[in-house]
Design a protein around this motif. Structure first.
Motif, PDB file in Angstrom:
ATOM      1  N   SER A  76     -12.107  28.927  38.660  1.00  0.00           N
ATOM      2  CA  SER A  76     -12.787  30.008  39.366  1.00  0.00           C
ATOM      3  C   SER A  76     -14.229  30.186  38.902  1.00  0.00           C
ATOM      4  CB  SER A  76     -12.034  31.330  39.174  1.00  0.00           C
ATOM      5  OG  SER A  76     -10.783  31.310  39.799  1.00  0.00           O
ATOM      6  N   SER A 116      -2.962  36.614  43.380  1.00  0.00           N
ATOM      7  CA  SER A 116      -3.232  36.033  42.069  1.00  0.00           C
ATOM      8  C   SER A 116      -2.271  36.565  41.006  1.00  0.00           C
ATOM      9  CB  SER A 116      -4.682  36.327  41.656  1.00  0.00           C
ATOM     10  OG  SER A 116      -4.921  37.714  41.578  1.00  0.00           O
ATOM     11  N   ASP A 120     -14.419  37.554  35.568  1.00  0.00           N
ATOM     12  CA  ASP A 120     -13.318  36.615  35.396  1.00  0.00           C
ATOM     13  C   ASP A 120     -12.671  36.792  34.029  1.00  0.00           C
ATOM     14  OD1 ASP A 120     -12.267  33.753  34.461  1.00  0.00           O
ATOM     15  OD2 ASP A 120     -12.157  33.872  36.648  1.00  0.00           O
ATOM     16  N   SER A 162     -11.160  39.140  38.705  1.00  0.00           N
ATOM     17  CA  SER A 162     -10.455  37.948  39.168  1.00  0.00           C
ATOM     18  C   SER A 162      -9.779  37.237  38.008  1.00  0.00           C
ATOM     19  CB  SER A 162     -11.449  36.994  39.855  1.00  0.00           C
ATOM     20  OG  SER A 162     -10.801  35.826  40.316  1.00  0.00           O
ATOM     21  N   PHE A 163      -8.555  36.806  38.244  1.00  0.00           N
ATOM     22  CA  PHE A 163      -7.837  35.970  37.285  1.00  0.00           C
ATOM     23  C   PHE A 163      -7.032  34.944  38.069  1.00  0.00           C
ATOM     24  CE2 PHE A 163      -4.016  35.030  34.731  1.00  0.00           C
ATOM     25  CZ  PHE A 163      -4.644  34.401  33.664  1.00  0.00           C
ATOM     26  N   ASN A 164      -7.454  33.694  37.989  1.00  0.00           N
ATOM     27  CA  ASN A 164      -6.808  32.602  38.726  1.00  0.00           C
ATOM     28  C   ASN A 164      -6.690  32.929  40.213  1.00  0.00           C
ATOM     29  OD1 ASN A 164      -6.547  31.004  36.439  1.00  0.00           O
ATOM     30  ND2 ASN A 164      -4.470  31.699  35.982  1.00  0.00           N
ATOM     31  N   ASN A 188      -9.091  38.328  28.740  1.00  0.00           N
ATOM     32  CA  ASN A 188      -8.149  38.934  29.675  1.00  0.00           C
ATOM     33  C   ASN A 188      -7.367  40.057  28.995  1.00  0.00           C
ATOM     34  OD1 ASN A 188      -6.460  39.576  31.761  1.00  0.00           O
ATOM     35  ND2 ASN A 188      -5.265  37.696  31.681  1.00  0.00           N
ATOM     36  N   SER A 209      -9.808  32.674  33.693  1.00  0.00           N
ATOM     37  CA  SER A 209      -9.060  31.864  34.656  1.00  0.00           C
ATOM     38  C   SER A 209      -8.982  30.411  34.212  1.00  0.00           C
ATOM     39  CB  SER A 209      -9.728  31.937  36.038  1.00  0.00           C
ATOM     40  OG  SER A 209      -9.652  33.236  36.577  1.00  0.00           O
ATOM     41  N   THR A 210      -7.896  29.751  34.614  1.00  0.00           N
ATOM     42  CA  THR A 210      -7.717  28.331  34.315  1.00  0.00           C
ATOM     43  C   THR A 210      -7.683  27.479  35.580  1.00  0.00           C
ATOM     44  OG1 THR A 210      -5.306  28.644  34.296  1.00  0.00           O
ATOM     45  CG2 THR A 210      -6.458  28.830  32.185  1.00  0.00           C
ATOM     46  N   ASP A 211      -8.084  28.077  36.714  1.00  0.00           N
ATOM     47  CA  ASP A 211      -8.051  27.352  37.983  1.00  0.00           C
ATOM     48  C   ASP A 211      -9.438  26.952  38.474  1.00  0.00           C
ATOM     49  OD1 ASP A 211      -9.092  29.819  38.638  1.00  0.00           O
ATOM     50  OD2 ASP A 211      -7.774  30.170  40.354  1.00  0.00           O
ATOM     51  N   ARG A 245      -8.884  31.818  42.634  1.00  0.00           N
ATOM     52  CA  ARG A 245      -9.802  30.975  43.401  1.00  0.00           C
ATOM     53  C   ARG A 245      -9.336  30.738  44.832  1.00  0.00           C
ATOM     54  NH1 ARG A 245     -12.228  24.985  41.744  1.00  0.00           N
ATOM     55  NH2 ARG A 245     -13.025  24.479  43.816  1.00  0.00           N
TER      56      ARG A 245
END
Length: 308
Positions: free
Chosen positions: A44, A203, A37, A10-12, A62, A40-42, A14
């Motif tokens: 998550s 995403s 992850d 998952s990356f951003n 990442n 992420s900056t959201d 959410r």
């Protein structure tokens, strides 16, 4: 589903990740679920910790989809492994059908479902040359050259045999390479007559860099498995880059096509516009014997985090 591990890179993601996990836990509460992850900056990470305490969360640098998926694979402890996008909503029939096929026939290396949009329309993956896209709804399994990485189930013994994903891909084309290695390893790759819902691009925001990565990764993949096709494909990309770097109406895309032209002229397909891990194809070690210290719950996750 006590024999199933699920890896969700998952990356951003959410916006859809909650439903993905909820649907999965509803139909497979005993499965081992690992969310990986990639910075992420959201929110998550906090969301997963607070909402799904039973889900293992790995936080990694990442280095792309393959890198994140591999870190999750390394943390699995079950014989069946499902790669699941953070915007893929699985259902009971699809999950049970995939698991049953892999348990029943050890010559099957990987299975996947049809993917549908939320409006019920069928998604078409890969290019127009991918012949399974023209096959009507199946009544039985179909041997195919590759599956979409959004939802692939395999066995751990297959991963130990052919290796995990190639981390020389940041995004796109990794399933081409992995499914090819599964086939060369003597296993079949099958599309099953079941469906799952995939938001698709939930995403991933299109950008010139991702387009360049798609081109680069495709040429890199062809060099590994279809070198006789790589040359004419390279030449066509080179001509496209030469033309569009002059005439694309968007300046940022003209810069992209200039980079495509330079890449294909130099025939340099190892260097991504994104930071890669440098690990290439990752080898998966067999699980330690039950009862050994390294087989304790959470040990694999801790090792995967330490590797970062």
């Amino acid at each position: 589903m006590k024999d199933l591990s699920v890896v969700i890179p998952s990356f951003n993601g959410r916006e859809h990740l909650g439903r993905t996990i909820e649907d999965l836990l509803d139909i497979a509460p005993d499965a081992e679920v690992i969310v990986v992850d990639g910075g992420s900056t959201d929110g998550s990470q906090e969301f997963v910790r607070e909402t799904f305490p039973a889900v293992a969360l790995l936080e990694v640098i990442n280095h792309g989809f393959s890198h994140a998926t591999n870190r999750g694979i390394e943390a699995t402890t079950r014989p069946l492994v499902l790669f699941l996008n953070s915007d893929l909503f699985i259902n009971r029939r699809a999950l049970e059908t995939m698991a049953a096929a892999l348990r029943r026939d050890m010559t099957i290396g990987a299975v996947g479902p049809y993917l549908f949009n939320e409006d019920g329309s069928r998604q078409q993956h890969f290019t127009w040359l991918y012949w399974p896209r023209y096959v009507p709804q199946l009544t039985g399994p179909l041997d195919v050259p590759r599956l979409c990485a959004a939802c692939i189930m395999t066995r751990r013994d297959v991963l130990e045999d052919v290796g995990c994903l190639d981390e020389s891909f940041f995004l796109y084309n990794e399933e081409f390479d992995w499914c090819e290695r599964v086939s060369v390893g003597g296993y079949s790759v099958q599309l099953l007559p079941v469906g799952a819902t995939h938001v698709g691009g939930g995403s991933t925001v299109p950008s010139p860099e991702l387009t360049l990565e798609r081109y680069r990764g495709f040429l890199y993949m062809l060099g590994k498995h279809r070198p006789w096709i790589q040359r004419p494909v390279r030449r066509s990309m080179q001509l496209k880059g030469w033309f569009l770097k002059r005439f694309d109406p968007k300046p940022e895309w003209r810069e992209l096509w200039g980079r495509v032209y330079a890449m294909t002229t130099a025939e340099d397909y190892r260097h991504s516009p994104f930071a890669l891990s440098g690990r290439g194809v990752v080898t998966l070690e067999p699980l330690p014997p039950a009862g050994s210290p390294s087989a304790a719950p959470g040990a694999a996750s801790q090792e995967a985090q330490a590797a970062e």
